[in-house]
Write an enzyme that holds these catalytic residues in place. Structure first.
Site, short mmCIF file in Angstrom:
data_model
loop_
_atom_site.label_atom_id
_atom_site.label_comp_id
_atom_site.label_asym_id
_atom_site.label_seq_id
_atom_site.Cartn_x
_atom_site.Cartn_y
_atom_site.Cartn_z
N HIS A 18 34.60 -87.16 -2.03
CA HIS A 18 35.02 -85.86 -1.50
C HIS A 18 35.29 -84.88 -2.65
O HIS A 18 34.86 -83.73 -2.60
CB HIS A 18 36.32 -86.00 -0.68
N LYS A 42 40.43 -90.10 16.34
CA LYS A 42 40.81 -91.05 15.29
C LYS A 42 42.32 -91.17 15.21
O LYS A 42 43.05 -90.23 15.50
CB LYS A 42 40.27 -90.58 13.93
N ARG A 91 25.82 -88.74 2.26
CA ARG A 91 25.79 -89.95 1.44
C ARG A 91 24.45 -90.65 1.55
O ARG A 91 23.95 -91.20 0.59
CB ARG A 91 26.89 -90.92 1.89
N SER A 129 36.11 -93.07 3.59
CA SER A 129 37.55 -93.26 3.71
C SER A 129 37.87 -94.59 4.37
O SER A 129 38.84 -95.27 4.00
CB SER A 129 38.17 -92.11 4.50
#
Length: 162
Positions: A18, A42, A91, A129
């Site tokens: 990040h 979440k 990514r 994460s």
């Protein structure tokens, strides 16, 4: 007119991947607002306030980076901040399908707002994460994949949960 970009995410926790995207975005845009979103889907480990604080500490050397948080639609937040660009890190190819859908709906809702995709540095392409939290849960060293302040915060969180 200044170019204002928003880099949205849950940042639970912020990783060096990040930070790489934020730093590179700050080199391209006049101002980057890192916007921590409250994702109702979440259950975060860190509160919004903790994530904002961790990001503030991790980006303190980037003068054109501001940390904020928001609820609701990203496009509404963008309009409120007079921002014209969304920064998103990719990514892997697997990220692209979701990000393309998000960019398409954002373009429909905010025709004047562009999405700026940045490929993650290869050093961080495996990072998420979720992976960081999983590794930290077992007391493994995460100091080379998260900012120092985050490594300390993770250690403290997991000491209190075991």
């Amino acid at each position: 007119m200044a170019s204002i970009a928003v880099c949205p995410g849950s940042f639970d926790p912020v990783t060096l991947g990040h930070i790489d995207i934020i730093t590179r975005g700050a080199a391209v845009f006049d101002k980057v607002i890192v916007a921590v979103l409250h994702n109702r889907n979440k259950q975060p480990m860190f509160s919004i306030e903790e994530r904002v604080s961790l990001l503030q500490e991790a980006t303190k050397d980037l003068p054109n980076v501001e940390i904020d948080s928001f609820n609701g639609l990203l496009i509404e937040y963008m309009k409120e901040k007079n921002a014209n660009t969304i920064i998103r890190g990719l990514r892997a190819v697997s990220d692209f399908e979701y990000e393309m859908q998000a960019a398409s709906i954002n373009k429909k809702l905010g025709p004047n707002i562009e999405t700026f995709f940045m490929m993650t540095n290869n050093h961080y392409s495996y990072l998420s994460s979720s992976i960081v939290k999983e590794v930290a849960k077992y007391n493994a060293d995460v100091s080379d994949i998260v900012p120092e302040v985050v490594a300390k915060a993770l250690k403290e969180k997991f000491q209190h949960t075991t």
